[in-house]
Design a protein around this motif. Structure first.
Motif, PDB file in Angstrom:
ATOM      1  N   ASP A  33       0.286   5.344   1.371  1.00 37.87           N
ATOM      2  CA  ASP A  33      -0.142   6.530   1.872  1.00 37.87           C
ATOM      3  C   ASP A  33       0.858   7.594   1.451  1.00 37.87           C
ATOM      4  O   ASP A  33       1.678   8.027   1.596  1.00 37.87           O
ATOM      5  N   GLY A  59       0.755  -1.126  -0.359  1.00 38.91           N
ATOM      6  CA  GLY A  59       0.161  -0.219  -0.160  1.00 38.91           C
ATOM      7  C   GLY A  59       0.685   1.353   0.247  1.00 38.91           C
ATOM      8  O   GLY A  59       2.148   1.384  -0.426  1.00 38.91           O
ATOM      9  N   LEU A  78      -9.227  -4.375  -1.826  1.00 40.51           N
ATOM     10  CA  LEU A  78      -8.839  -3.589  -3.248  1.00 40.51           C
ATOM     11  C   LEU A  78      -9.104  -2.019  -1.878  1.00 40.51           C
ATOM     12  O   LEU A  78     -10.153  -2.140  -1.947  1.00 40.51           O
ATOM     13  N   ASN A  79      -8.742  -1.535  -1.603  1.00 41.85           N
ATOM     14  CA  ASN A  79      -9.134  -0.120  -0.552  1.00 41.85           C
ATOM     15  C   ASN A  79      -8.454   1.443  -0.938  1.00 41.85           C
ATOM     16  O   ASN A  79      -6.847   1.027  -1.499  1.00 41.85           O
ATOM     17  N   VAL A  80      -9.687   2.209  -1.237  1.00 42.28           N
ATOM     18  CA  VAL A  80      -9.153   3.315  -1.594  1.00 42.28           C
ATOM     19  C   VAL A  80      -9.719   4.495  -0.436  1.00 42.28           C
ATOM     20  O   VAL A  80     -10.671   3.963   0.364  1.00 42.28           O
ATOM     21  N   GLY A  81      -9.300   5.671   0.253  1.00 43.65           N
ATOM     22  CA  GLY A  81      -9.712   6.086   0.743  1.00 43.65           C
ATOM     23  C   GLY A  81      -8.815   7.786   1.073  1.00 43.65           C
ATOM     24  O   GLY A  81      -7.346   7.492   0.868  1.00 43.65           O
ATOM     25  N   PHE A  87     -13.210   5.673   3.455  1.00 46.25           N
ATOM     26  CA  PHE A  87     -12.770   4.176   2.213  1.00 46.25           C
ATOM     27  C   PHE A  87     -14.220   3.439   1.795  1.00 46.25           C
ATOM     28  O   PHE A  87     -14.908   3.901   2.138  1.00 46.25           O
ATOM     29  N   TYR A  88     -13.567   3.083   0.427  1.00 46.62           N
ATOM     30  CA  TYR A  88     -13.734   2.723  -0.267  1.00 46.62           C
ATOM     31  C   TYR A  88     -12.994   0.995   0.117  1.00 46.62           C
ATOM     32  O   TYR A  88     -12.209   1.242  -0.719  1.00 46.62           O
ATOM     33  N   THR A  89     -14.074  -0.150   0.171  1.00 51.16           N
ATOM     34  CA  THR A  89     -12.362  -1.004  -0.291  1.00 51.16           C
ATOM     35  C   THR A  89     -14.140  -2.192  -1.353  1.00 51.16           C
ATOM     36  O   THR A  89     -15.407  -2.352  -0.977  1.00 51.16           O
ATOM     37  N   GLY A 149      -4.029   3.831  -0.831  1.00 48.63           N
ATOM     38  CA  GLY A 149      -4.166   2.446  -0.972  1.00 48.63           C
ATOM     39  C   GLY A 149      -4.125   1.271  -0.623  1.00 48.63           C
ATOM     40  O   GLY A 149      -2.252   1.413  -0.714  1.00 48.63           O
ATOM     41  N   SER A 150      -4.530   0.616  -0.999  1.00 52.17           N
ATOM     42  CA  SER A 150      -3.937  -1.123  -0.884  1.00 52.17           C
ATOM     43  C   SER A 150      -4.839  -1.824  -1.097  1.00 52.17           C
ATOM     44  O   SER A 150      -6.114  -1.596  -1.389  1.00 52.17           O
ATOM     45  N   VAL A 204      -3.902  10.518   1.289  1.00 50.30           N
ATOM     46  CA  VAL A 204      -5.135  10.145   0.168  1.00 50.30           C
ATOM     47  C   VAL A 204      -3.923   8.584   0.238  1.00 50.30           C
ATOM     48  O   VAL A 204      -2.830   8.186   0.472  1.00 50.30           O
TER      49      VAL A 204
END
Length: 147
Positions: free
Chosen positions: A55, A53, A90-93, A107-109, A66-67, A64
């Motif tokens: 940061d 990921g 998958l993670n974004v936030g 966050f969106y997963t 992501g991972s 921002v």
């Protein structure tokens, strides 16, 4: 006896903090796994988990993130059926820091399972997980204070 190995690292490259980790969990098979059908990842005799990921600091207050987390598990079975199972998350936030220990986050997963019940990203209890080889989407928004 359960054995665990974890290796991880992180690297600061300007405004980006990049991290990665690998872990492996081995456990004896405590109960007989059904001959066919989907299984819970928790029934694996061995699992390898890869987590990478970033940061990225846009401003001192706005980050921002992501991972990707990939879990590949070996499943022991009595007779026939898949012997491998996996999940990919998958993670974004974004994090907006109001104070040093207080932030707003969103966050969106997206999580997908293959040959396994989807373990879920909201509740760690496998009994309440979606009962199928499916994906799910989750949006989390909140305020956090670290004590």
């Amino acid at each position: 006896m359960i054995s665990k190995v974890i290796i991880g690292t992180r690297y600061q490259a300007g405004p980006a903090k990049i991290y990665g980790a690998w872990s492996q969990v081995k456990q004896p098979l405590s109960t007989t796994v059904a001959a066919t059908g989907l299984v819970n990842i928790s029934t694996a005799t061995k699992a390898n988990i890869f987590d990478i990921g970033v940061d990225y600091v846009l401003t001192p207050n706005l980050h921002v993130l992501g991972s990707v987390i990939y879990d590949h598990a070996d499943i022991s079975r009595r007779t026939v059926g898949a012997t491998k199972a996996s999940t990919t998350q998958l993670n974004v936030g974004v994090n907006y820091y109001l104070l040093k220990r207080t932030d707003l986050y969103a966050f969106y997963t997206n999580q997908r399972a293959k040959d396994a019940n989807n373990p879920g990203v909201i509740n760690g209890a496998y009994s309440s997980a979606p009962a199928g080889d499916v994906g799910q989407n989750v949006v989390r928004v909140g305020i956090r204070h670290k004590f």
